[in-house]
Design a protein around this motif. Structure first.
Motif, mmCIF file in Angstrom:
data_model
loop_
_atom_site.group_PDB
_atom_site.id
_atom_site.type_symbol
_atom_site.label_atom_id
_atom_site.label_comp_id
_atom_site.label_asym_id
_atom_site.label_seq_id
_atom_site.Cartn_x
_atom_site.Cartn_y
_atom_site.Cartn_z
ATOM 1 N N VAL A 175 0.743 -1.144 0.195
ATOM 2 C CA VAL A 175 -0.079 -0.385 -0.467
ATOM 3 C C VAL A 175 0.877 1.003 0.231
ATOM 4 O O VAL A 175 2.125 1.548 0.647
ATOM 5 C CB VAL A 175 -1.270 -0.049 1.118
ATOM 6 C CG1 VAL A 175 -2.129 1.072 1.362
ATOM 7 C CG2 VAL A 175 -1.781 -1.088 1.295
ATOM 8 N N ARG B 94 3.445 -0.305 3.744
ATOM 9 C CA ARG B 94 3.098 0.814 3.937
ATOM 10 C C ARG B 94 4.567 1.317 3.118
ATOM 11 O O ARG B 94 5.215 0.866 3.560
ATOM 12 C CB ARG B 94 2.698 1.578 5.056
ATOM 13 C CG ARG B 94 1.174 0.836 5.506
ATOM 14 C CD ARG B 94 2.021 1.281 6.495
ATOM 15 N NE ARG B 94 0.191 0.715 7.678
ATOM 16 C CZ ARG B 94 0.006 0.041 8.316
ATOM 17 N NH1 ARG B 94 2.074 -0.505 8.877
ATOM 18 N NH2 ARG B 94 -0.872 -0.467 8.959
ATOM 19 N N SER C 259 1.118 5.621 -0.465
ATOM 20 C CA SER C 259 0.199 6.913 -0.340
ATOM 21 C C SER C 259 0.637 7.946 -0.422
ATOM 22 O O SER C 259 2.526 7.887 -0.626
ATOM 23 C CB SER C 259 -0.454 7.204 1.296
ATOM 24 O OG SER C 259 -1.238 8.632 1.784
ATOM 25 N N THR D 272 -6.418 0.368 -6.844
ATOM 26 C CA THR D 272 -6.205 -0.854 -6.407
ATOM 27 C C THR D 272 -5.823 -1.327 -7.708
ATOM 28 O O THR D 272 -5.889 -1.807 -8.680
ATOM 29 C CB THR D 272 -7.517 -1.301 -5.363
ATOM 30 O OG1 THR D 272 -6.798 -2.872 -5.512
ATOM 31 C CG2 THR D 272 -8.569 -1.373 -5.998
ATOM 32 N N THR E 161 -5.598 0.807 6.228
ATOM 33 C CA THR E 161 -5.026 -0.519 6.857
ATOM 34 C C THR E 161 -4.959 -0.748 8.003
ATOM 35 O O THR E 161 -4.663 -2.359 8.525
ATOM 36 C CB THR E 161 -3.326 -0.042 6.745
ATOM 37 O OG1 THR E 161 -3.175 1.239 7.115
ATOM 38 C CG2 THR E 161 -2.273 -0.290 5.562
ATOM 39 N N MET F 123 -4.994 6.453 3.942
ATOM 40 C CA MET F 123 -4.300 4.844 3.933
ATOM 41 C C MET F 123 -4.372 4.353 5.158
ATOM 42 O O MET F 123 -4.983 2.939 5.770
ATOM 43 C CB MET F 123 -2.973 5.538 4.027
ATOM 44 C CG MET F 123 -2.301 4.095 3.136
ATOM 45 S SD MET F 123 -0.669 4.454 3.080
ATOM 46 C CE MET F 123 0.131 5.330 4.764
ATOM 47 N N VAL G 173 -2.294 -1.397 -4.211
ATOM 48 C CA VAL G 173 -3.211 -0.723 -3.719
ATOM 49 C C VAL G 173 -2.559 1.051 -3.611
ATOM 50 O O VAL G 173 -1.607 0.838 -2.573
ATOM 51 C CB VAL G 173 -3.838 -0.568 -1.978
ATOM 52 C CG1 VAL G 173 -5.625 0.962 -1.831
ATOM 53 C CG2 VAL G 173 -4.783 -1.984 -2.191
ATOM 54 N N LEU H 18 0.979 -6.387 5.378
ATOM 55 C CA LEU H 18 0.637 -5.566 5.057
ATOM 56 C C LEU H 18 2.432 -4.874 5.141
ATOM 57 O O LEU H 18 2.708 -4.236 5.425
ATOM 58 C CB LEU H 18 -0.189 -4.759 5.796
ATOM 59 C CG LEU H 18 -1.101 -3.873 4.583
ATOM 60 C CD1 LEU H 18 -2.117 -3.392 5.219
ATOM 61 C CD2 LEU H 18 -0.247 -2.325 5.553
ATOM 62 N N ALA I 7 -8.601 6.646 -4.124
ATOM 63 C CA ALA I 7 -7.829 5.318 -3.956
ATOM 64 C C ALA I 7 -7.586 4.148 -4.952
ATOM 65 O O ALA I 7 -8.848 3.908 -5.334
ATOM 66 C CB ALA I 7 -8.623 3.831 -1.947
#
Length: 220
Positions: free
Chosen positions: A99, A129, A101, A213, A115, A111, A148, A127, A211
């Motif tokens: 993910v 970030r 941002s 994905t 998450t 975000m 994402v 996950l 967002a």
């Protein structure tokens, strides 16, 4: 003209992002005089001044901005290809939801909320970030390095097949050179920003957060 080296390209891109020669030299473990010489040699080879000095450091000249826009996406794809050749795709890479941002407060807040909910719903799925500027996150999506991304709606082009959802209105806007001519009759032509190396973000604007994905369901 001598051949432009990969090291010159990496130095140019790092200085363009850092806006400071001495900080870039420390980051790349190169002496400041040597780094300045590399830049001077590159400018001689391309026949243009690429950076202009400011009170805070250096900024890209108009010629430097055009070169950055041409080189950076090619370099990022080259870097990713080399990493894939050297390290391959590992199981951890495949099983991890990646993910990203942009650094605007609204995108970061979205975000974080996403998450946190994801980790509660799927505690067994790792996950990762990451934070990027607007240019980087678009390249990460296009190169398949993110599943994402939380970014601005004008960053996303429908032709690439991303699924996107508008989440709200952002208070972020961009400071861009007047020669870009992205305003027409009082309206911002956001489609033109897809082609630009967006680096600087400041607060108080209108584009909606999206967002985006590349995965329609959580990874298994």
């Amino acid at each position: 003209m001598e051949k432009i080296t990969l090291q010159q390209i990496e130095i140019f891109l790092n200085v363009a992002r850092c806006h400071n020669i001495s900080k870039t030299a420390k980051k790349m473990y190169i002496s400041q005089p040597a780094l300045s010489n590399w830049i001077r040699d590159l400018e001689e080879q391309v026949g243009a001044t690429l950076f202009v000095r400011t009170n805070r450091g250096v900024d890209l000249s108009p010629e430097g901005m055009r070169l950055f826009g041409d080189i950076d996406p090619v370099y990022q794809r080259f870097r990713i290809s080399m990493e894939n050749i050297l390290y391959g795709d590992t199981e951890t890479h495949c099983d991890t939801l990646r993910v990203g941002s942009v650094r605007s407060p609204e995108a970061l807040g979205s975000m974080t909320a996403f998450t946190e909910q994801f980790e509660k719903a799927f505690p067994d799925i790792p996950l990762k970030r990451e934070l990027y500027n607007y240019w980087e996150i678009r390249e990460k999506l296009l190169c398949g390095e993110l599943d994402v991304a939380f970014t601005m709606s004008f960053d996303i082009d429908d032709q690439y097949g991303f699924e996107s959802h508008d989440l709200g209105i952002s208070n972020t806007y961009f400071v861009v050179p007047s020669q870009w001519e992205i305003v027409e009759n009082g309206e911002v032509k956001y489609e033109m920003l897809r082609e630009k190396p967006l680096i600087l973000e400041v607060n108080n604007g209108l584009p909606p957060i999206s967002a985006v994905t590349t995965a329609l369901s959580p990874p298994r």
